[in-house]
Write a protein that holds these residues in place. Sequence first.
Motif, short mmCIF file in Angstrom:
data_model
loop_
_atom_site.label_atom_id
_atom_site.label_comp_id
_atom_site.label_asym_id
_atom_site.label_seq_id
_atom_site.Cartn_x
_atom_site.Cartn_y
_atom_site.Cartn_z
N GLN A 82 0.81 -1.22 0.00
CA GLN A 82 0.00 0.00 0.00
C GLN A 82 0.84 1.28 0.00
N ALA A 83 2.14 1.18 -0.30
CA ALA A 83 2.99 2.37 -0.34
C ALA A 83 2.67 3.22 -1.57
N ASN A 84 2.85 4.51 -1.45
CA ASN A 84 2.66 5.42 -2.57
C ASN A 84 4.01 5.66 -3.23
N LEU A 85 4.22 5.03 -4.39
CA LEU A 85 5.45 5.19 -5.16
C LEU A 85 5.18 5.95 -6.46
N SER A 86 4.11 6.73 -6.48
CA SER A 86 3.78 7.46 -7.70
C SER A 86 4.89 8.46 -8.02
N ASP A 87 5.26 8.50 -9.29
CA ASP A 87 6.31 9.39 -9.80
C ASP A 87 7.68 9.15 -9.14
N ALA A 88 7.85 8.03 -8.47
CA ALA A 88 9.15 7.71 -7.85
C ALA A 88 10.13 7.22 -8.91
N ASN A 89 11.41 7.48 -8.68
CA ASN A 89 12.46 7.03 -9.59
C ASN A 89 13.14 5.81 -8.96
N LEU A 90 12.88 4.63 -9.56
CA LEU A 90 13.47 3.38 -9.09
C LEU A 90 14.43 2.80 -10.14
N HIS A 91 14.96 3.64 -11.02
CA HIS A 91 15.87 3.19 -12.06
C HIS A 91 17.04 2.41 -11.44
N ARG A 92 17.26 1.20 -11.96
CA ARG A 92 18.36 0.32 -11.51
C ARG A 92 18.25 -0.08 -10.03
N ALA A 93 17.08 0.01 -9.45
CA ALA A 93 16.89 -0.45 -8.07
C ALA A 93 16.75 -1.97 -8.04
N ASN A 94 17.07 -2.56 -6.92
CA ASN A 94 16.91 -4.00 -6.73
C ASN A 94 15.70 -4.22 -5.84
N LEU A 95 14.61 -4.72 -6.43
CA LEU A 95 13.38 -5.00 -5.69
C LEU A 95 13.16 -6.51 -5.54
N SER A 96 14.19 -7.31 -5.72
CA SER A 96 14.04 -8.76 -5.63
C SER A 96 13.37 -9.17 -4.33
N ASP A 97 12.34 -10.00 -4.45
CA ASP A 97 11.59 -10.53 -3.30
C ASP A 97 10.84 -9.47 -2.50
N ALA A 98 10.70 -8.27 -3.03
CA ALA A 98 9.98 -7.21 -2.31
C ALA A 98 8.47 -7.45 -2.41
N ASP A 99 7.74 -6.91 -1.45
CA ASP A 99 6.28 -7.00 -1.44
C ASP A 99 5.71 -5.61 -1.71
N LEU A 100 5.12 -5.44 -2.89
CA LEU A 100 4.49 -4.18 -3.27
C LEU A 100 2.98 -4.37 -3.44
N PHE A 101 2.40 -5.24 -2.65
CA PHE A 101 0.97 -5.52 -2.72
C PHE A 101 0.19 -4.21 -2.58
N GLY A 102 -0.61 -3.89 -3.59
CA GLY A 102 -1.46 -2.71 -3.53
C GLY A 102 -0.74 -1.38 -3.62
N ALA A 103 0.55 -1.38 -3.92
CA ALA A 103 1.31 -0.13 -4.00
C ALA A 103 0.85 0.72 -5.19
N ASN A 104 0.91 2.03 -5.05
CA ASN A 104 0.58 2.95 -6.13
C ASN A 104 1.85 3.20 -6.93
N LEU A 105 1.85 2.74 -8.20
CA LEU A 105 3.02 2.87 -9.06
C LEU A 105 2.75 3.81 -10.24
N HIS A 106 1.85 4.75 -10.04
CA HIS A 106 1.49 5.68 -11.10
C HIS A 106 2.72 6.45 -11.58
N ARG A 107 3.07 6.28 -12.84
CA ARG A 107 4.21 6.93 -13.49
C ARG A 107 5.55 6.70 -12.78
N ALA A 108 5.67 5.61 -12.06
CA ALA A 108 6.96 5.27 -11.43
C ALA A 108 7.96 4.84 -12.50
N ASN A 109 9.21 5.20 -12.32
CA ASN A 109 10.27 4.79 -13.24
C ASN A 109 10.90 3.51 -12.70
N LEU A 110 10.53 2.39 -13.33
CA LEU A 110 11.06 1.08 -12.95
C LEU A 110 12.02 0.56 -14.02
#
Length: 181
Positions: A82-110
């Motif tokens: 349920q985290a708000n990651l809208s417009d967040a920059n996650l370029h080259r981030a390591n999200l392995s095994d992360a839990d983003l259940f219900g997270a807001n990824l509006h325009r996030a840079n993945l």
Amino acid sequence: VNADLSGANLSRAYLPHARLPEANLSNASLCGADFFDANLRRANLSGADLSGASLYIAYFPYANLHRANLSGADLSDAMLPQANLSDANLHRANLSDADLFGANLHRANLSCTSLYEVNLYNAQDLSTANLHNARFTINHPYYSDTRWPLEFPAEAAIAAGAHPNLPGQDAWPDPHPDPDE
């Protein structure tokens, strides 16, 4: 705790196991900081610079990371439901095994992000996120599949520019793939 650290410079700070629920860290400089196993439940990290930070197994449910810079950060095994990651920059981030259940990824840079074994179930607005060259698991003999929202299956991620590992291929050949470099 409700600590107000907005705008603070905590670059390279060593804060493993920190307990900062509901803290205000908006616009803080946290580059390269170590938040191993930190509790940032409902924390406000909007506009914060967490580039290169270690957030391994950190706890972020309902956290506000709107427009946060998480480029190159290690968020493996992090809890971000349920985290708000809208417009967040996650370029080259390591999200392995992360839990983003219900997270807001509006325009996030993945872009170029490692999404191996990530839980994205019920994630919001994933169709607006940049998934160019992101990597994820599918049909791997040893690792769990990345779990996509029902309205945004793996095929949609591939169409958006993400790449699955090949069956039998090591799921983690490079946690920060960037073929443009």
